[in-house]
Design a protein around this motif. Structure first.
Motif, PDB file in Angstrom:
ATOM      1  N   ILE A   1       3.296  -1.464   6.766  1.00 17.36           N
ATOM      2  CA  ILE A   1       3.411  -2.320   5.666  1.00 17.36           C
ATOM      3  C   ILE A   1       3.542  -1.823   4.103  1.00 17.36           C
ATOM      4  O   ILE A   1       4.077  -2.050   3.407  1.00 17.36           O
ATOM      5  CB  ILE A   1       2.678  -3.650   5.717  1.00 17.36           C
ATOM      6  N   ASN A   2       2.219  -1.036   4.204  1.00 16.22           N
ATOM      7  CA  ASN A   2       2.065  -0.463   2.787  1.00 16.22           C
ATOM      8  C   ASN A   2       3.316   0.614   2.410  1.00 16.22           C
ATOM      9  O   ASN A   2       3.751   0.698   1.025  1.00 16.22           O
ATOM     10  CB  ASN A   2       0.640   0.450   2.791  1.00 16.22           C
ATOM     11  N   LEU A   3       3.670   1.238   3.315  1.00 15.02           N
ATOM     12  CA  LEU A   3       4.569   2.340   3.372  1.00 15.02           C
ATOM     13  C   LEU A   3       5.964   1.240   2.817  1.00 15.02           C
ATOM     14  O   LEU A   3       6.859   1.846   1.878  1.00 15.02           O
ATOM     15  CB  LEU A   3       5.197   3.013   4.622  1.00 15.02           C
ATOM     16  N   ILE A   4       6.425   0.405   3.271  1.00 19.98           N
ATOM     17  CA  ILE A   4       7.403  -0.519   3.085  1.00 19.98           C
ATOM     18  C   ILE A   4       7.437  -1.043   1.779  1.00 19.98           C
ATOM     19  O   ILE A   4       8.392  -1.017   1.003  1.00 19.98           O
ATOM     20  CB  ILE A   4       7.620  -1.631   4.470  1.00 19.98           C
ATOM     21  N   LEU A   5       6.259  -1.459   1.401  1.00 17.62           N
ATOM     22  CA  LEU A   5       5.980  -2.225  -0.050  1.00 17.62           C
ATOM     23  C   LEU A   5       6.110  -0.960  -1.133  1.00 17.62           C
ATOM     24  O   LEU A   5       6.659  -1.240  -2.090  1.00 17.62           O
ATOM     25  CB  LEU A   5       4.728  -2.621  -0.249  1.00 17.62           C
ATOM     26  N   LEU A   6       5.343   0.340  -0.919  1.00 16.37           N
ATOM     27  CA  LEU A   6       5.901   1.562  -1.936  1.00 16.37           C
ATOM     28  C   LEU A   6       7.300   1.559  -2.085  1.00 16.37           C
ATOM     29  O   LEU A   6       7.688   1.874  -3.069  1.00 16.37           O
ATOM     30  CB  LEU A   6       5.000   2.613  -1.218  1.00 16.37           C
ATOM     31  N   VAL A   7       8.074   1.494  -0.846  1.00 18.40           N
ATOM     32  CA  VAL A   7       9.568   1.982  -1.110  1.00 18.40           C
ATOM     33  C   VAL A   7      10.228   0.841  -1.781  1.00 18.40           C
ATOM     34  O   VAL A   7      10.807   1.028  -2.712  1.00 18.40           O
ATOM     35  CB  VAL A   7      10.056   2.113   0.328  1.00 18.40           C
ATOM     36  N   ILE A   8       9.871  -0.378  -1.348  1.00 22.65           N
ATOM     37  CA  ILE A   8      10.434  -1.620  -2.190  1.00 22.65           C
ATOM     38  C   ILE A   8      10.183  -1.587  -3.708  1.00 22.65           C
ATOM     39  O   ILE A   8      11.126  -1.819  -4.511  1.00 22.65           O
ATOM     40  CB  ILE A   8       9.878  -2.958  -1.757  1.00 22.65           C
ATOM     41  N   GLY A   9       8.767  -1.154  -3.972  1.00 22.66           N
ATOM     42  CA  GLY A   9       8.391  -1.020  -5.549  1.00 22.66           C
ATOM     43  C   GLY A   9       9.282  -0.111  -6.163  1.00 22.66           C
ATOM     44  O   GLY A   9       9.184  -0.027  -7.470  1.00 22.66           O
ATOM     45  N   THR A  10       9.829   0.905  -5.564  1.00 19.86           N
ATOM     46  CA  THR A  10      10.537   1.696  -6.211  1.00 19.86           C
ATOM     47  C   THR A  10      11.753   1.428  -6.773  1.00 19.86           C
ATOM     48  O   THR A  10      12.517   2.181  -7.885  1.00 19.86           O
ATOM     49  CB  THR A  10      10.900   3.158  -5.405  1.00 19.86           C
ATOM     50  N   PHE A  11      12.390   0.159  -6.383  1.00 20.17           N
ATOM     51  CA  PHE A  11      13.655  -0.140  -6.803  1.00 20.17           C
ATOM     52  C   PHE A  11      13.793  -1.465  -7.267  1.00 20.17           C
ATOM     53  O   PHE A  11      14.798  -2.319  -7.634  1.00 20.17           O
ATOM     54  CB  PHE A  11      14.876   0.235  -5.691  1.00 20.17           C
ATOM     55  N   MET A  12      12.492  -2.424  -6.865  1.00 16.05           N
ATOM     56  CA  MET A  12      12.580  -3.678  -7.193  1.00 16.05           C
ATOM     57  C   MET A  12      11.536  -4.040  -8.304  1.00 16.05           C
ATOM     58  O   MET A  12      10.336  -3.642  -8.139  1.00 16.05           O
ATOM     59  CB  MET A  12      12.570  -4.683  -5.760  1.00 16.05           C
TER      60      MET A  12
ATOM     61  N   ASN B   1       0.338  -1.917  -4.651  1.00 12.04           N
ATOM     62  CA  ASN B   1       1.492  -1.146  -4.157  1.00 12.04           C
ATOM     63  C   ASN B   1       2.832  -1.214  -4.916  1.00 12.04           C
ATOM     64  O   ASN B   1       3.267  -0.195  -5.318  1.00 12.04           O
ATOM     65  CB  ASN B   1       1.898  -1.976  -2.610  1.00 12.04           C
ATOM     66  N   LEU B   2       2.842  -2.464  -5.552  1.00 17.22           N
ATOM     67  CA  LEU B   2       4.189  -2.567  -6.649  1.00 17.22           C
ATOM     68  C   LEU B   2       3.646  -2.091  -7.970  1.00 17.22           C
ATOM     69  O   LEU B   2       4.556  -1.819  -8.652  1.00 17.22           O
ATOM     70  CB  LEU B   2       4.522  -3.941  -6.678  1.00 17.22           C
ATOM     71  N   CYS B   3       2.433  -1.870  -8.319  1.00 17.32           N
ATOM     72  CA  CYS B   3       1.644  -1.215  -9.575  1.00 17.32           C
ATOM     73  C   CYS B   3       2.269   0.447  -9.357  1.00 17.32           C
ATOM     74  O   CYS B   3       3.001   0.638 -10.193  1.00 17.32           O
ATOM     75  CB  CYS B   3       0.580  -1.385  -9.747  1.00 17.32           C
ATOM     76  N   ILE B   4       2.544   0.890  -8.164  1.00 23.04           N
ATOM     77  CA  ILE B   4       2.745   2.182  -8.126  1.00 23.04           C
ATOM     78  C   ILE B   4       4.310   2.376  -8.195  1.00 23.04           C
ATOM     79  O   ILE B   4       4.903   3.003  -8.845  1.00 23.04           O
ATOM     80  CB  ILE B   4       2.458   2.856  -6.744  1.00 23.04           C
ATOM     81  N   GLY B   5       5.182   1.292  -7.579  1.00 25.52           N
ATOM     82  CA  GLY B   5       6.360   1.134  -7.833  1.00 25.52           C
ATOM     83  C   GLY B   5       6.779   1.144  -9.225  1.00 25.52           C
ATOM     84  O   GLY B   5       8.011   1.942  -9.789  1.00 25.52           O
ATOM     85  N   ILE B   6       6.305   0.354 -10.159  1.00 26.05           N
ATOM     86  CA  ILE B   6       6.876   0.379 -11.537  1.00 26.05           C
ATOM     87  C   ILE B   6       6.601   1.724 -12.362  1.00 26.05           C
ATOM     88  O   ILE B   6       6.903   1.825 -13.502  1.00 26.05           O
ATOM     89  CB  ILE B   6       6.297  -0.969 -12.312  1.00 26.05           C
TER      90      ILE B   6
END
Length: 435
Positions: A327-338, A372-377
């Protein structure tokens, strides 16, 4: 192939295709949801269903807190509060090796926490600290990297708009008060971890120490920043103590910030029209994202997607640690484009049932998904904080990427600690008996 499967395929393919074509996220979500909905038109009252779901999605008293916290953050950015926080932080840590970098981190933590916005912290603190750090020999790319990653702490340390959004997406299983108090230790841990890496760089590169402030100077800067810092106590303390709700606290924050800015003299009454307009534009963007995201989230439930994903994860990965990691890996990927808001609203209903089945508290998961999403932004291609931080530092994104990578690695390590050590997030909520 059933119409339900085709509908799901159309939903995801159209959504990701639109994102690749650089269609704004809110429009991508709305168009993809509409296309998928058209395939189920025989099961629904009509195409007006999507409009109804968008409207009812923001029909929430709790969401009123978001525009007010946005307004409070804009007032603080313009009202001289950032400068006072920087001076106070400098008096505390500037004498350490790499002291100005510590000032950047600590000021970002304080301002991000008070304003509830990572973008506001990156803009306000970065615009002041980058030039100061360059004068002391720090590369602008390093200053940008520190500013970008440290600004995310304000999304964990309350008051935080994204934690309010998560409380809504969780369906009431996690209260705003519990999420706010749960964010303190993870946010401080993240800030301390970034400081630890900065200390390593400062010692290895031999960056100069600043002048040690006397106790009188520390007291003087604290006195000037006191009423800015008091806002945290009033807002978060009032919510935790049950004196007022998060929405009422947001209104108090606006009034407090406005009066304080006028007293400081950094804003005049005539300046508020521009601040109100800027806040209204930001609020419109955020609310439209929430509207379309809530419509897509409802469609997910209608199609039974959360149950399908939950069943798949629980049956294919029989180890809960493997599931948490996936789930963490999925969220990390999601965070890179959303963006964070739609990601929280769309994926919370999908993953929350899975993690709660495995014993993770909804409050704990809220902190995990936000980090997770903090890393993405902070990462391309979307990376709103990456672009803001680079722009403020006046360096290109490509120049920042390399010095930023170790900081992102630090953030991932902290994410793993928070994911697998629940007490980091849950100690304070349990101490205050909040759920």
């Amino acid at each position: 192939m059933s119409i339900e499967v085709i509908s799901i395929i159309v939903l995801f393919v159209s959504f990701f295709s639109l994102l690749l074509l650089k269609v704004p996220v809110a429009y991508s979500i709305g168009i993809a949801t509409t296309l998928s909905l058209l395939l189920n038109i025989d099961k629904l009252p009509g195409i007006t269903t999507i409009a109804q779901r968008m409207t009812t999605g923001i029909d929430s008293f709790a969401l009123l807190a978001i525009p007010f916290f946005i307004l409070a953050g804009d007032i603080m950015k313009r009202g001289g509060i950032a400068t006072r926080l920087i001076n106070f932080a400098k008096s505390l840590v500037s004498s350490l090796p790499g002291g100005l970098a510590y000032v950047n981190i600590l000021a970002s933590m304080l301002f991000g926490a008070i304003s509830g916005s990572a973008l506001a912290a990156a803009s306000a603190i970065g615009s002041i600290m980058t030039d100061r750090m360059e004068e002391e020999g720090y590369p602008r790319t390093l200053s940008a990297s520190v500013n970008i990653t440290a600004s995310t702490t304000g999304l964990l340390i309350p008051p935080s708009n994204i934690l309010i959004v998560y409380a809504l997406a969780s369906g009431g299983t996690a209260s705003v008060a519990a999420l706010f108090i749960a964010g303190y230790l993870p946010g401080i841990l993240l800030g301390m971890a970034i400081m630890g890496y900065v200390a390593f760089i400062a010692i290895s590169k031999g960056y100069a120490r600043g002048k040690r402030a006397t106790l009188f100077e520390v007291w003087n800067f604290f006195r000037k920043a006191f009423f800015s810092l008091l806002l945290l106590v009033i807002v978060v303390g009032g919510i935790v103590a049950g004196v007022f709700t998060a929405t009422e606290a947001s209104v108090i924050a606006v009034l407090y910030a406005a009066v304080l800015s006028l007293i400081y003299g950094d804003m005049k009454v005539k300046d508020f029209s521009g601040v109100l307009l800027s806040s209204a534009k930001t609020t419109a963007v955020v609310m439209f994202l929430i509207c379309t995201s809530m419509a897509m989230s409802w469609l997910f439930s209608f199609e039974g997607i959360p149950e399908m994903i939950s069943t798949f994860l629980l049956e294919s990965l029989n180890n809960k640690f493997a599931i948490f990691l996936a789930i963490n890996l999925i969220l990390l990927v999601i965070g890179t484009f959303m963006d964070m808001t739609p990601a929280v609203l769309i994926f919370t209903p999908i993953f929350l049932p899975v993690v709660t089945t495995l014993g993770m508290d909804p409050v704990h998961f809220g902190i995990v998904i936000v980090l997770n999403l903090c890393i993405g932004i902070c990462t391309p291609p979307v990376g709103t904080l990456l672009f803001v931080g680079s722009g403020v530092a006046k360096v290109s994104v490509t120049q920042v990427i390399r010095p930023l990578l170790p900081f992102l690695a630090i953030m991932v390590i902290v994410l793993m600690l928070i994911s697998f050590i629940p007490e980091i997030s849950m100690y304070l909520p349990r101490l205050f008996d909040l759920k």
